[in-house]
Enzyme design. Structure first.
Site, short mmCIF file in Angstrom:
data_model
loop_
_atom_site.label_atom_id
_atom_site.label_comp_id
_atom_site.label_asym_id
_atom_site.label_seq_id
_atom_site.Cartn_x
_atom_site.Cartn_y
_atom_site.Cartn_z
N ASP A 30 37.62 27.35 31.33
CA ASP A 30 37.79 28.85 31.25
C ASP A 30 37.07 29.56 29.74
OD1 ASP A 30 39.82 31.13 32.50
OD2 ASP A 30 39.02 31.80 30.42
N ASN A 86 46.31 34.18 40.36
CA ASN A 86 46.61 35.60 40.18
C ASN A 86 45.94 35.90 41.29
OD1 ASN A 86 47.73 35.29 37.63
ND2 ASN A 86 45.73 35.42 36.60
N GLN A 93 44.42 39.79 39.04
CA GLN A 93 43.35 38.82 39.57
C GLN A 93 42.17 39.82 39.15
OE1 GLN A 93 42.70 38.20 43.67
NE2 GLN A 93 40.71 36.81 43.09
N HIS A 99 40.51 31.34 42.80
CA HIS A 99 40.75 30.26 41.66
C HIS A 99 42.15 30.11 41.06
CE1 HIS A 99 40.20 34.11 39.48
NE2 HIS A 99 41.00 33.60 38.74
N HIS A 101 44.24 28.45 37.88
CA HIS A 101 44.22 28.15 36.54
C HIS A 101 45.14 26.85 36.14
CE1 HIS A 101 42.98 32.21 34.93
NE2 HIS A 101 43.38 32.57 36.31
P1 AMP Z 1 41.83 35.90 36.76
O1 AMP Z 1 42.51 37.01 35.71
O2 AMP Z 1 43.13 35.08 37.41
O3 AMP Z 1 40.93 36.57 37.89
O4 AMP Z 1 41.10 35.03 35.89
C1 AMP Z 1 39.68 34.90 35.60
C2 AMP Z 1 39.44 33.99 34.67
O5 AMP Z 1 37.92 33.53 34.75
C3 AMP Z 1 39.68 34.48 33.22
O6 AMP Z 1 40.62 33.64 32.55
C4 AMP Z 1 38.53 34.77 32.66
O7 AMP Z 1 38.33 33.99 31.19
C5 AMP Z 1 37.54 33.63 33.35
N1 AMP Z 1 36.22 33.62 33.36
C6 AMP Z 1 35.45 35.01 33.70
N2 AMP Z 1 34.24 34.38 33.55
C7 AMP Z 1 33.94 33.33 33.40
C8 AMP Z 1 33.03 32.38 33.12
N3 AMP Z 1 31.70 32.82 33.39
N4 AMP Z 1 33.18 30.79 33.02
C9 AMP Z 1 34.52 30.55 32.57
N5 AMP Z 1 35.40 31.54 33.06
C10 AMP Z 1 35.38 32.65 33.04
#
Ligand code: AMP
Ligand code: ZN
Length: 113
Positions: A30, A86, A93, A99, A101
């Site tokens: 992440d 999420n 989300q 995805h 975590h």
């Molecule tokens: P969510 O809030 O569950 O949709 O989580 C999205 C996650 O994606 C967050 O923890 C972000 O930090 C992560 N994220 C967004 N863009 C990238 C990226 N390019 N590479 C890695 N993680 C990312």
């Protein structure tokens, strides 16, 4: 999905710090880690959220869940970990590509914020 950031990561159009990859799933670090270990595990196929997964996705999502223990072991999470999904607006989300975590190397809090 041409405008999906995680599809672009799966297609290597956007770089990521890869942890694991096979034909169907990808695991990468992440960008904004919330724990000493914080990686994301995604199906390569675009599925908008867990709410949008269907019968066609059972095999891939089953394989993804079963792969978690090997990924966790490869990251040294022998003391346990938390797997989070999420989903949707109330689930907070932000990236609309399913995805999970995987967080570890610290004690997690409950209930989550
Ligand atoms: P969510 O809030 O569950 O949709 O989580 C999205 C996650 O994606 C967050 O923890 C972000 O930090 C992560 N994220 C967004 N863009 C990238 C990226 N390019 N590479 C890695 N993680 C990312
Ligand atoms: Zn996508």
């Amino acid at each position: 999905m041409s405008d999906c950031i995680f599809c672009k990561i799966a297609e290597k159009e956007i770089p990521s710090k890869l942890v694991y990859e096979d034909d169907d799933i990808l695991c990468f670090h992440d960008l904004e880690p919330q724990a000493p270990v914080h990686v994301l595990i995604i199906p390569k196929k675009h599925i908008g959220s867990l709410d949008e997964a269907g019968a066609d996705d059972i095999a891939v999502l089953g394989a993804l869940l079963i792969k978690v223990k090997a990924i966790a072991a490869s990251l040294g999470l022998e003391n346990g970990y938390r797997l989070v999904n999420n989903c949707g607006e109330d689930g907070m989300q932000t990236v609309k590509h399913l995805h999970f975590h995987l967080l570890g190397k610290r004690k997690m809090l409950w209930p989550p914020g």
